[in-house]
Design a protein around this motif. Structure first.
Motif, PDB file in Angstrom:
ATOM      1  N   LEU A 120      -8.041  -2.190  14.004  1.00  0.00           N
ATOM      2  CA  LEU A 120      -7.053  -2.884  13.183  1.00  0.00           C
ATOM      3  C   LEU A 120      -6.680  -4.236  13.781  1.00  0.00           C
TER       4      LEU A 120
ATOM      5  N   GLY B  22       0.063   1.367  11.731  1.00  0.00           N
ATOM      6  CA  GLY B  22      -0.507   0.046  11.968  1.00  0.00           C
ATOM      7  C   GLY B  22       0.148  -0.764  13.064  1.00  0.00           C
TER       8      GLY B  22
ATOM      9  N   ASN C 231      -2.058  -3.905   6.982  1.00  0.00           N
ATOM     10  CA  ASN C 231      -2.268  -3.987   8.428  1.00  0.00           C
ATOM     11  C   ASN C 231      -1.046  -4.618   9.100  1.00  0.00           C
TER      12      ASN C 231
END
Length: 307
Positions: free
Chosen positions: A89, A177, A242
């Protein structure tokens, strides 16, 4: 699985996995030497007790500490789940993978197989070094006897627990995230689950052997559920979220309900009174709501600037 995909994934993950293996090797050497320092054994005696002939996890001898499957490996698998999912990520590797032409399901299972395969290799390597240190440190005239029941049980239970630890961080890193929040969340949850497992085994009056195998089975079932659920979510992963606490907004309500009920249960299960449970419920409900639905500071600043 596509060989080129495995090669692509290995090139991306190899530095962090090799580093994890090197650290594990150094740590296991230290642990093995520390174990050997606890041995109190004379020539003509056996280092391992007769417990090694039983189908149970072997961690201690009556003459000192001897581990056939080190607890350190549980931590290695736990961290491995974080390294393989969370960093994608941050370095935008997921975005590259999603545009590479491979199906998301193929990418997910290839990544999972590669990670578990490398971690199993680290386990074999470090455990082999551990046994070698044990063998070198055994005094002359002392028998280092092994038995298949203790060996197989230690590896079976140990690997089951390790895969469960991996699955927790692997799945959490997929849906959360924010790195800092992820580490805090998973650390607290893992510690509570381990503690709760010990309480549960005492409640249902299990023998140590039954408790170990029941725990191993539970970890395997939980890992399979998280792996399959993770594959479904990975196919729907949106990179637009994200950096948010939950990468899947639709999970906010289920996560909130599970969090409130779980925290309330943890703080009230042994109290036997209404007040501790109600207090835990109110605090967890308020904190969970603030944590999951609080406006992001960036959005607040943006609105302020717009005004």
């Amino acid at each position: 699985m596509n060989k080129q995909l495995f090669q692509l994934l290995w090139r991306h993950y190899r530095k962090r996995l090799i580093a994890l293996g090197a650290i594990s090797l150094l740590v296991i050497i230290g642990i093995s030497l520390a174990d050997a320092g606890t041995w109190v054994v004379k020539p003509g005696q056996r280092l391992l007790s007769d417990q090694v002939n039983q189908w149970m996890l072997y961690q201690f001898s009556n003459r000192g500490t001897v581990s056939l499957f080190s607890f350190w490996l549980l931590f290695v698998f736990w961290v491995g789940g974080f390294l393989l999912m969370n960093q994608d990520l941050k370095d935008h590797f997921n975005q590259f993978l999603f545009t590479s032409g491979y199906r998301r399901q193929t990418i997910y299972w290839a990544k999972l197989l590669l990670g578990l395969g490398v971690l199993l290799g680290i386990t074999v390597m470090t455990t082999g070094v551990q046994y070698l240190v044990y063998w070198l440190k055994v005094p002359a005239g002392v028998t280092f006897n092994l038995a298949w029941p203790g060996m197989l049980a230690s590896w079976g239970i140990g690997l089951a627990n390790a895969v469960g630890m991996f699955a927790i961080f692997w799945f959490a890193a997929l849906i959360v995230g924010q790195t800092g929040a992820l580490i805090v969340t998973v650390s607290g949850f893992t510690l509570s689950v381990v503690g709760w497992a010990n309480v549960w085994s005492e409640w249902i009056k299990m023998t140590p052997v039954q408790s170990e195998w029941f725990s191993a089975l539970g970890w395997v079932v939980a890992a399979l559920i998280l792996f399959i659920w993770g594959s479904v979510l990975y196919a729907r992963l949106s990179l637009e979220h994200n950096g948010e606490y939950l990468m899947f907004p639709g999970l906010k309500v289920p996560v909130y309900i599970v969090f409130v009920l779980y925290v309330t249960f943890l703080f009230s299960v042994n109290a036997g009174e209404l007040a501790p449970g109600m207090t835990a419920f109110i605090i967890s409900a308020l904190f969970g709501y603030w944590w999951l639905w609080r406006p992001r500071f960036s959005r607040l600043r943006h609105r302020s600037d717009a005004d």
